[in-house]
Motif scaffolding. Sequence first.
Motif, mmCIF file in Angstrom:
data_model
loop_
_atom_site.group_PDB
_atom_site.id
_atom_site.type_symbol
_atom_site.label_atom_id
_atom_site.label_comp_id
_atom_site.label_asym_id
_atom_site.label_seq_id
_atom_site.Cartn_x
_atom_site.Cartn_y
_atom_site.Cartn_z
ATOM 1 N N LEU A 317 0.820 -1.213 0.000
ATOM 2 C CA LEU A 317 0.000 0.000 0.000
ATOM 3 C C LEU A 317 0.851 1.259 0.000
ATOM 4 N N TYR A 318 1.863 1.308 0.850
ATOM 5 C CA TYR A 318 2.708 2.501 0.941
ATOM 6 C C TYR A 318 3.388 2.810 -0.403
ATOM 7 N N PRO A 319 4.100 1.843 -1.014
ATOM 8 C CA PRO A 319 4.717 2.165 -2.314
ATOM 9 C C PRO A 319 3.697 2.433 -3.406
ATOM 10 N N ALA A 320 2.538 1.774 -3.370
ATOM 11 C CA ALA A 320 1.527 1.998 -4.401
ATOM 12 C C ALA A 320 1.009 3.432 -4.341
ATOM 13 N N LEU A 321 0.702 3.912 -3.147
ATOM 14 C CA LEU A 321 0.249 5.289 -3.000
ATOM 15 C C LEU A 321 1.400 6.270 -3.202
ATOM 16 N N GLY A 322 2.624 5.842 -2.859
ATOM 17 C CA GLY A 322 3.792 6.700 -3.051
ATOM 18 C C GLY A 322 4.019 7.043 -4.513
ATOM 19 N N VAL A 323 3.738 6.103 -5.409
ATOM 20 C CA VAL A 323 3.842 6.370 -6.848
ATOM 21 C C VAL A 323 2.870 7.486 -7.231
ATOM 22 N N GLY A 324 1.669 7.448 -6.665
ATOM 23 C CA GLY A 324 0.701 8.495 -6.921
ATOM 24 C C GLY A 324 1.155 9.846 -6.389
ATOM 25 N N VAL A 325 1.803 9.835 -5.227
ATOM 26 C CA VAL A 325 2.304 11.075 -4.636
ATOM 27 C C VAL A 325 3.321 11.740 -5.560
ATOM 28 N N VAL A 326 4.264 10.950 -6.076
ATOM 29 C CA VAL A 326 5.302 11.495 -6.953
ATOM 30 C C VAL A 326 4.686 12.102 -8.209
ATOM 31 N N SER A 327 3.672 11.446 -8.762
ATOM 32 C CA SER A 327 3.037 11.973 -9.972
ATOM 33 C C SER A 327 2.262 13.259 -9.682
ATOM 34 N N VAL A 329 3.043 15.637 -7.278
ATOM 35 C CA VAL A 329 3.878 16.793 -6.915
ATOM 36 C C VAL A 329 4.912 17.129 -7.979
ATOM 37 N N GLY A 330 5.218 16.193 -8.865
ATOM 38 C CA GLY A 330 6.202 16.447 -9.908
ATOM 39 C C GLY A 330 7.618 16.109 -9.477
ATOM 40 N N THR A 331 8.488 15.976 -10.461
ATOM 41 C CA THR A 331 9.858 15.547 -10.214
ATOM 42 C C THR A 331 10.620 16.517 -9.316
ATOM 43 N N ALA A 332 10.438 17.802 -9.510
ATOM 44 C CA ALA A 332 11.213 18.798 -8.764
ATOM 45 C C ALA A 332 10.896 18.798 -7.281
ATOM 46 N N ASN A 333 9.728 18.266 -6.900
ATOM 47 C CA ASN A 333 9.302 18.257 -5.498
ATOM 48 C C ASN A 333 9.122 16.835 -4.976
ATOM 49 N N ARG A 334 9.822 15.895 -5.613
ATOM 50 C CA ARG A 334 9.666 14.484 -5.257
ATOM 51 C C ARG A 334 9.985 14.218 -3.784
ATOM 52 N N SER A 335 11.129 14.688 -3.326
ATOM 53 C CA SER A 335 11.532 14.434 -1.943
ATOM 54 C C SER A 335 10.585 15.096 -0.957
#
Length: 395
Positions: A317-327, A329-335
């Motif tokens: 669940l954590y990595p699955a939702l984490g992929v959505g988070v990255v998409s 906020v965008g690459t520049a704000n990934r961290s």
Amino acid sequence: MPAAKQPSTNDTFFILSLVIFNFISFISIGIPLASLPGYIHENLGFSTAIAGIVIGAQYLTTLLCRPLAGRLADERGAKKTVLIGMASGLISGAFLLASALFESWPLASIGVMVASRLILGFAQSLVGISAITWGISRLGAESTARMISWNGVAAYGGVGIGAPLGVFLTQSLGLWSLGAVTMGLATTGLALAWRRGDAPLNPGARLPFGKVLWKVAPPGISLALATIGYGTLTAFIALYYDARGWDGAAWCLTAFAFAFIGTRLLFPNLINRVGGYSVAMVCLMIEICGLLLLWLAEAPSVALAGSALTGCGLSLLYPALGVGVVSRVGTANRSSGLSVFAMFFDLSLGLSGAIMGVLAAYIGMQSIFLGAAVVAVGGLGIVWLLLRQERATEQ
């Protein structure tokens, strides 16, 4: 969706070479967990409440420093952030060593120990996010799920090794050895990070914290609602077993851990192939089934099955939702995005015990797992809406 790129052996080894930093960090976190509370209460003469506050100080600091850690990794780079985190871990170990040397002066000892815990919390906030984004920056966005998954395995494994190691060291050599070993681990992490190549910085506008929080909130709230089930299991499974007149509550935690780690190892590329929100929906359904089994269990074997199902569901669940988070906020704000996302997990884990403890007083110990399942249904609803939104955008 386009066919997902299959991870190569070289990519896997590269990921492992980065999650070693989180592994080192979590061994350092696990080392004092089983030893410090007894030392504070018995050797220094403080109450168990004070012991709990000292232990909790590290987690509170990690939570509060998450946004700073994400911003630092985005602006300065993952390598520099890991180096700062490992250097902070070295200082934390030195303070823990000093705390043992001040045992004859309890106030001084616990003051230095609190400083050690605060610095360790700061170090973990930096290392945890940087180890993930370092790999994503080098391998590409398709590695997001694998980086988060392997980091989770490293975290659980690190604590699992660190806690018994800490007990052994304390009984064999004394509390000072915990500080010395922590310093040795941090020094090893510094040496390994120093030799690695820099992670590229991602160009683009940096969003302020409020905008990052707004974008991350939907998947973050879903994660928080699901994590209450995990917090309920870890906090109340022993009392639940006692209320039912059963023995062997610890085996439920073992079943959860084996199912959690096993699922991540068996399905390393599932999220890339199927999609983050689709996997998250299935994960939440499995977790809900596991919590309902715990609620309905009439025998320990059924409770074990429910605990294992809960572990399977929460695993991806954590990595699955984490992929959505990255998409989102965008690459520049990934961290920054992943750091804020982790805050929802921290808050949920910290509050679930208190919330479910109050609920248990009204509906009974057995029914708290029904309550956790109902809460997880709310998380499922949010993911369903996110999936619909994603598909509408694609069309």
